[in-house]
Write a protein that holds these residues in place. Structure first.
Motif: not given
Length: 729
Positions: A238-251
């Motif tokens: 999964a590539e998520a550009g800067t600003g997507v919020g991937k940290t909380l997205g996978y937590i």
């Protein structure tokens, strides 16, 4: 002795705040002056101990030698150990809720207010463990000693002739208990609603709503669904550009899966900065500190953690000295009693303490590579590292780094979930997996590595500064009644003398190698210098292993025979230890069984796996190097100073062993990053590059691919400023 009422005593000394050109000087009478740095440094000389923030930095600003002072940072470290603060007057004021200073004059005034607030907080704390530490520090001349003891209602400082006695706090640390084996992880699938609800809870009502984040969370949830076949994990790139919020997205999906299936999810990063960010974001999931300590574990390499044995030995030396050593160890004792997990590198240890007190009595007290004596240590039951490893088994979220995850999996020989290995991984900063795997799965037959194996087996030798105990001291009681095991141990300890002893590097440089290993490294060194034309530079040197210079083949053959003589008795010793687990099963208590298992694993790793890898490398000097590997010789140098010599072997594609040892045994893996793909514009080629770069190419089933572009138009809002009017220097 009758306890006294707490008293607040501020030092009757000037407070100073050095600036860029001038210094604010606040006298004990409350008169404030702005004077030159030269004048301030003159006034400090003698018996004047000013109140400052960061005494060493103040000395640097004043351009003078270091001086004794009432450093409010030291007071903060005593009163609020393991709590973050910016090491400035403004940072202290902010942490304590005081008015923020706006200039150097108000900074000087703020220092006294800070000291008063800290002493008042200490007086209200009623901390019973603080007084003996403060008394020990006061005996040794800590400037804050009298004020701190008064705030604690402690009376006289002269309580013990040996100052370090009050710092012996190790027995007050909690002991870990062996947990029963964890139940196998469940296989309950995730539902989209519960995952998105968790994401909404983490974001809160005031957060900006980003559709890209929801779409990302939906897509990556596939990594947490049950797998269909053994050795075919549910893999998501999964590539998520800067600003997507991937940290909380996978937590969000990770935390829901961990709760439903009663098993941890391991989140791996490449950098410490992201680990710290993750730790902060997990406060949203577990706002209660105690619950978070139980549910979240940060795992790092052993060299990051405070070693209780190192601390005890430092205390023994401090018993014969006074002054800064006891002050430093007192602050370390306060921190050790409050730290969450003993992590000194990026954890809750204040990094500015290293600058204030020096590395020798702070960060140098971490576990030293190869010196841990594990269960033979008197403090094994309280060891921070062992605590962390055991807590991780019952946690919901384990935050680690790529190297630790790979090495742990490799040493476990690909053990499956029935052996306690993680079943769900998230690899953030996935574009660094290739580099991390290259380091984790490489092999090094060098002077340092072989000398380290000798030290691990023999222990500290004459003239060595190491405290390492040899193998005989660590397992003598375990094999006391086993003559065959003792014979194997004696053979191994005799054979290991073929490996380099202390000062091997100096002997190589002087052309006087001793023993077959040093002779081999001397020939390797000669080949490198003969063929790398950059010998006059201060940088490291490298060359191919073939064709060999004269004498190399004979030296390699001699070393291979020496390693064979070492490996065979170590193999018999491993066999004797594991056999004891069966033949004495009814007689062994849990602690002894754990010791035997740990020692057998260590011997297998050091004796079988490492020595076997070295012998395979030596064999390639006479035959062809296997096509999966690349070998070379190197002389490692820093500023022209040699520190290692030897042979190196790396995988041509290190993501292959990563895929085999980490991903294939798992049930679900998410690899994510803001820059996972190439950006050629060819969609298919870009994803193929991502699969090769991450090792997904070697997993049996094809990965799910997902792409969430950044919600921000960075190209349209980016400006590059080139400064060209600043004079050089």
């Amino acid at each position: 002795m009758t306890a006294l009422q707490p008293q607040l005593i501020l030092p009757a000394h000037p407070a100073i705040a050095p600036g860029a050109r001038q210094t604010a000087w606040l006298s004990p009478d409350g008169e404030i002056e702005t004077i030159t740095s030269i004048e301030a440094s003159k006034r400090i000389r003698g018996d004047t101990l000013p109140v400052v923030c960061h005494a060493k930095m103040a000395a640097r600003k004043l351009g003078c030698a270091e001086f004794a002072a009432f450093d409010v940072l030291e007071l903060y470290a005593f009163v609020r150990p393991a709590r973050f603060v910016l090491p400035t007057a403004k940072g202290l004021a902010q942490a304590l809720g005081l008015a923020l200073p706006g200039n150097i004059e108000s900074e000087a005034e703020c220092l006294l207010a800070t000291a008063g607030a800290l002493l008042a907080e200490l007086a209200e704390s009623g901390d019973p463990l603080a007084l003996p530490i403060a008394q020990a520090m006061a005996i040794s001349g800590w400037p804050w000693g009298e004020a701190v003891i008064a705030a604690l209602g402690g009376g006289s400082t002269q309580t013990n002739k040996k100052p370090a006695t009050g710092l012996r706090i190790i027995h007050r640390l909690p002991e870990w208990q062996e947990r029963p084996p964890e139940a196998p992880p469940g296989n309950l699938p995730l539902k989209e609603k519960e995952t998105l609800d968790r994401l909404s809870d983490l974001l809160g009502t005031k957060a900006e709503k980003r559709q890209e984040q929801k779409d990302y969370t939906r897509a990556i949830a596939a990594a947490f669904q049950p797998r269909g076949k053994k050795h075919e994990p549910r893999l998501v790139l999964a590539e998520a550009g800067t600003g997507v919020g991937k940290t909380l997205g996978y937590i969000a999906p990770a935390s829901v899966w961990a709760e439903k299936n009663a098993a941890p999810v391991w989140i791996s990063t490449y950098t410490r900065n992201l680990q710290r960010q993750l730790d902060g974001e997990l406060d949203r999931l577990f706002p209660d500190a105690e619950e978070k300590a139980a549910k979240v574990v940060i795992r790092k390499g052993r060299e990051n953690y405070f070693c209780l044995l190192n601390f005890e030995e430092a205390l023994s030396r401090a018993d014969t000295t006074l002054g800064n050593a006891t002050t430093a160890l007192g602050l370390m004792a306060r921190w050790a009693l409050r730290t969450r997990d003993g992590d000194m590198i990026g954890g809750d240890f204040p990094s500015w303490l290293k600058d204030l007190l020096g590395a020798g009595l702070t960060t140098d007290l971490t576990d030293t590579h190869g010196e841990c004596i594990y269960s033979a240590c008197n403090h094994y039951g309280r060891c921070f590292i062992e605590h962390s490893a055991r807590r991780a088994k019952a946690a919901d979220i384990v935050v680690a780094n790529h190297a630790l995850v790979m090495i742990t999996a490799a040493l476990g020989n690909g053990t499956g979930p029935e052996e306690g290995a993680p079943t769900r991984y998230i690899f953030d900063e996935g574009h660094h997996l290739f580099d991390a795997a290259d380091g984790a799965f490489s092999a090094h037959l060098t002077g340092r590595e072989t000398a380290e194996l000798r030290r691990w087996l023999i222990g500290a030798e004459e003239g060595s500064r190491s405290r390492s105990r040899g193998l005989k001291a660590r397992i003598a009681d375990l094999i006391d009644a086993d003559d065959k095991a003792k014979e194997a141990l004696d053979e191994a300890l005799k054979a290991v003398h073929a490996l380099p002893a202390g000062s091997w590097s100096a002997r190589l440089a002087g052309g006087q190698p001793q023993g077959v290993a040093e002779v081999f490294f001397a020939v390797v060194r000669g080949q490198v210098y003969a063929r790398d034309g950059n010998g006059d530079t201060p940088y490291s040197l490298e060359t191919e292993t073939a064709p060999p210079v004269e004498g190399l083949s004979d030296a390699a053959l001699a070393l291979d025979k020496a390693l064979s003589r070492l490996a065979k008795p170590l193999g018999r010793l491993i066999g004797a230890l594991t056999a004891k687990l069966d033949t004495k099963a009814d007689e062994l208590d849990t602690a002894t069984r754990n010791r035997i298992e740990a020692m057998a694993r260590s011997l297998d790793r050091r004796g079988r796996m490492q020595v076997q890898a070295w012998r395979q490398m030596l064999d390639a000097l006479s035959n062809d190097t296997p096509e999966d590997f690349v070998d070379w010789f190197a002389v490692e140098r820093i500023d022209g100073r040699e520190f290692d010599v030897g042979m190196h072997r790396h995988w041509v594609d290190p993501t292959r062993p990563f895929a085999e040892t980490v991903m294939t045994p798992a049930q679900g893996v998410l690899i994510t990053s803001a820059t996972l793909r190439d950006c050629t514009g060819d969609h298919e080629a870009d994803w193929l590059a991502a699969e090769r770069r991450t090792g997904a190419f070697y997993v049996a089933n094809p990965p799910d691919l997902t792409l969430e572009p950044s919600p921000f138009d960075y190209p349209a809002h980016t400006r590059v400023l080139v400064v060209g009017d600043v004079a050089r220097g």
